[in-house]
Design an enzyme around this catalytic site. Structure first.
Site, PDB file in Angstrom:
ATOM      1  N   ASP A   1      94.260  31.235 118.027  1.00 13.71           N
ATOM      2  CA  ASP A   1      95.169  30.865 116.931  1.00 13.71           C
ATOM      3  C   ASP A   1      96.201  29.906 117.516  1.00 13.71           C
ATOM      4  O   ASP A   1      96.302  29.771 118.755  1.00 13.71           O
ATOM      5  CB  ASP A   1      95.822  32.155 116.392  1.00 13.71           C
ATOM      6  CG  ASP A   1      96.730  31.927 115.181  1.00 13.71           C
ATOM      7  OD1 ASP A   1      96.630  30.853 114.542  1.00 13.71           O
ATOM      8  OD2 ASP A   1      97.549  32.819 114.870  1.00 13.71           O
TER       9      ASP A   1
ATOM     10  N   GLN B   1      93.318  38.262 106.864  1.00 17.24           N
ATOM     11  CA  GLN B   1      92.471  37.391 107.686  1.00 17.24           C
ATOM     12  C   GLN B   1      91.398  38.209 108.409  1.00 17.24           C
ATOM     13  O   GLN B   1      90.276  37.752 108.609  1.00 17.24           O
ATOM     14  CB  GLN B   1      93.340  36.635 108.704  1.00 17.24           C
ATOM     15  CG  GLN B   1      92.559  35.681 109.584  1.00 17.24           C
ATOM     16  CD  GLN B   1      92.015  34.468 108.828  1.00 17.24           C
ATOM     17  OE1 GLN B   1      92.750  33.831 108.096  1.00 17.24           O
ATOM     18  NE2 GLN B   1      90.737  34.157 109.000  1.00 17.24           N
TER      19      GLN B   1
ATOM     20  N   HIS C   1      98.562  40.051 109.945  1.00 18.50           N
ATOM     21  CA  HIS C   1      97.874  39.240 108.939  1.00 18.50           C
ATOM     22  C   HIS C   1      96.545  39.951 108.594  1.00 18.50           C
ATOM     23  O   HIS C   1      95.461  39.450 108.925  1.00 18.50           O
ATOM     24  CB  HIS C   1      97.633  37.839 109.505  1.00 18.50           C
ATOM     25  CG  HIS C   1      97.211  36.820 108.498  1.00 18.50           C
ATOM     26  ND1 HIS C   1      97.251  37.040 107.123  1.00 18.50           N
ATOM     27  CD2 HIS C   1      96.709  35.554 108.650  1.00 18.50           C
ATOM     28  CE1 HIS C   1      96.803  35.956 106.499  1.00 18.50           C
ATOM     29  NE2 HIS C   1      96.475  35.054 107.397  1.00 18.50           N
TER      30      HIS C   1
ATOM     31  N   CYS D   1      91.624  31.343 112.651  1.00 16.76           N
ATOM     32  CA  CYS D   1      92.023  31.599 111.256  1.00 16.76           C
ATOM     33  C   CYS D   1      92.400  30.313 110.523  1.00 16.76           C
ATOM     34  O   CYS D   1      92.393  30.291 109.289  1.00 16.76           O
ATOM     35  CB  CYS D   1      93.176  32.595 111.219  1.00 16.76           C
ATOM     36  SG  CYS D   1      94.675  32.015 112.033  1.00 16.76           S
TER      37      CYS D   1
ATOM     38  N   ARG E   1      87.666  34.225 103.146  1.00 16.92           N
ATOM     39  CA  ARG E   1      88.985  34.687 102.695  1.00 16.92           C
ATOM     40  C   ARG E   1      88.932  34.989 101.203  1.00 16.92           C
ATOM     41  O   ARG E   1      89.479  35.977 100.728  1.00 16.92           O
ATOM     42  CB  ARG E   1      90.063  33.621 102.973  1.00 16.92           C
ATOM     43  CG  ARG E   1      90.280  33.266 104.433  1.00 16.92           C
ATOM     44  CD  ARG E   1      90.826  34.447 105.215  1.00 16.92           C
ATOM     45  NE  ARG E   1      91.999  35.022 104.592  1.00 16.92           N
ATOM     46  CZ  ARG E   1      93.249  34.549 104.701  1.00 16.92           C
ATOM     47  NH1 ARG E   1      93.474  33.505 105.470  1.00 16.92           N
ATOM     48  NH2 ARG E   1      94.265  35.131 104.092  1.00 16.92           N
TER      49      ARG E   1
ATOM     50  N   ARG F   1     103.963  36.848 101.401  1.00 18.15           N
ATOM     51  CA  ARG F   1     103.955  36.181 102.714  1.00 18.15           C
ATOM     52  C   ARG F   1     105.403  35.945 103.098  1.00 18.15           C
ATOM     53  O   ARG F   1     106.140  35.229 102.407  1.00 18.15           O
ATOM     54  CB  ARG F   1     103.175  34.869 102.661  1.00 18.15           C
ATOM     55  CG  ARG F   1     103.294  34.065 103.935  1.00 18.15           C
ATOM     56  CD  ARG F   1     102.319  32.925 104.022  1.00 18.15           C
ATOM     57  NE  ARG F   1     100.979  33.378 104.336  1.00 18.15           N
ATOM     58  CZ  ARG F   1     100.032  32.620 104.879  1.00 18.15           C
ATOM     59  NH1 ARG F   1     100.269  31.356 105.164  1.00 18.15           N
ATOM     60  NH2 ARG F   1      98.839  33.108 105.139  1.00 18.15           N
TER      61      ARG F   1
HETATM   62  N1  NVA Z   1      99.839  32.846 113.591  1.00 24.28           N
HETATM   63  C1  NVA Z   1      99.810  31.890 112.522  1.00 24.28           C
HETATM   64  C2  NVA Z   1      98.749  32.223 111.531  1.00 24.28           C
HETATM   65  C3  NVA Z   1      98.601  31.245 110.397  1.00 24.28           C
HETATM   66  C4  NVA Z   1      97.573  31.658 109.397  1.00 24.28           C
HETATM   67  C5  NVA Z   1     101.168  31.849 111.847  1.00 24.28           C
HETATM   68  O1  NVA Z   1     101.760  32.919 111.625  1.00 24.28           O
HETATM   69  O2  NVA Z   1     101.653  30.750 111.556  1.00 24.28           O
HETATM   70  N1   CP Z   2      94.554  31.457 107.799  1.00 26.57           N
HETATM   71  C1   CP Z   2      95.516  31.403 106.865  1.00 26.57           C
HETATM   72  O1   CP Z   2      96.145  32.416 106.515  1.00 26.57           O
HETATM   73  O2   CP Z   2      95.685  30.181 106.331  1.00 26.57           O
HETATM   74  P1   CP Z   2      96.873  29.716 105.365  1.00 26.57           P
HETATM   75  O3   CP Z   2      98.136  29.737 106.163  1.00 26.57           O
HETATM   76  O4   CP Z   2      96.470  28.353 104.923  1.00 26.57           O
HETATM   77  O5   CP Z   2      96.961  30.683 104.199  1.00 26.57           O
END
Ligand code: NVA
Ligand code: CP
Length: 298
Positions: free
Chosen positions: A216, A131, A128, A256, A284, A101
């Site tokens: 989101d 997800q 992502h 998500c 997930r 990540r």
């Molecule tokens: N768009 C959000 C998704 C979090 C799971 C982010 O990147 O923070």
């Molecule tokens: N939806 C998602 O990826 O959640 P987290 O940021 O908690 O991993």
């Protein structure tokens, strides 16, 4: 044999993705069917916060009989500037799979280019894909195939939106994106799949007749300093009961998570008795387990 990565949904075929999702549905009903990955180790390199993705991977590895190692920037030499290429070469000699990540998608690509073991995108600024496995699994569980359906994305043209664009191509659905001016997803990606994807600045137009409505946060990780400005730019882009009156009666709402009640989604929708958002979160774990089984059994 070339090593299989999962950097975007397009790294797998439609058949592979559907087989992973159907396997996730099967493993959810009967976890003992899993192909055990005894003595296999997954490294989790996380440069951003996470609840679901991290816990899903760790629990999945435990249930598969393997182990996982969590590395935040504070713990690893990557955080002190060791090149990703060197980290990829070293981890390839010790563990069996890596989930990353991070911010720039390019960093993940550079890691994967130098890795002899599967690399999974656990979220980048651009995509992502994990997800989406859970979202499609959830749709199939509740409504059957998503092929031929209409999905409305309301809000920011971010990493989740761009993953939905990839998914529209692979899972054969129409995607209507409603975002404010200046917050569109990458135009090259939209052009590539323009037979499936359209953009509007009017949420009710996007939602009309939709089978699934997705949103989101308005400020993603790394954009916290833009939050106040974004709240005003995105006003009118909330998914709420009034907006849902334009969708099909059987339409599902997904998010998500984490969510900001009262911003991109109203509290009554997320806290509704019949919401599928908690199934989406649970999935997930099942879908990432099926993904690990797929990648580790190559
Ligand atoms: N768009 C959000 C998704 C979090 C799971 C982010 O990147 O923070
Ligand atoms: N939806 C998602 O990826 O959640 P987290 O940021 O908690 O991993």
């Amino acid at each position: 044999m070339t090593v299989k990565h999962f950097l975007t949904l397009q790294d797998l075929t439609r058949e592979e993705l559907l087989s992973i999702i159907h396997r996730a549905i099967e493993l959810k009903k009967n976890p003992t069917l899993a192909a055990y990955q005894k003595q296999k180790t997954l490294a989790l390199i996380f440069e951003k916060s996470s609840t679901r993705t991290r816990v899903a991977f760790e629990v999945a590895m435990t249930q598969l009989g393997g182990a996982s190692i969590f590395l935040s920037n504070a713990d690893s030499q990557l955080g002190r500037g060791e090149p990703v290429e060197d980290s990829a070469r070293v981890l390839s000699r010790m563990v069996d799979c890596v989930a990353i990540r991070t911010f720039e998608h390019e960093k993940l690509v550079r890691f994967a280019r130098n890795s002899t073991i599967p690399v999974i995108n656990a979220l980048t600024d651009d995509f992502h894909p994990c997800q989406l496995l859970a979202d499609i699994q959830t749709y199939i569980e509740h409504r059957g195939t998503i092929s031929g359906k209409t999905v409305a994305w309301i809000g920011d043209g971010n990493n989740m939106c761009q993953s939905y664009i990839n998914a529209a191509d692979l899972f054969d659905f129409e995607l209507r994106i409603a975002c404010p001016e200046g917050f569109q997803p990458d135009s090259k990606l939209v052009d590539k799949f323009k037979n499936r994807v359209s953009i509007t600045h009017n949420p009710s137009t996007a939602v009309r007749g939709a089978d699934l409505v997705v949103t989101d946060v308005w400020a993603s990780m790394g954009q916290e300093h833009e939050e106040t400005q974004r709240i005003s730019s995105f006003s009118g882009f909330q998914v709420n009961s009034e907006l849902m009156t334009h969708a099909n009666d059987s339409a599902l709402v997904m998010h998500c998570l984490p969510a900001h009640r009262g911003e991109e989604i109203s509290a009554d929708l997320i806290d509704a008795q019949d919401t599928v958002i908690w199934d989406e979160a649970e999935n997930r774990m099942h879908s990432q387990k099926a993904l690990l089984e797929h990648l580790l059994s190559q």
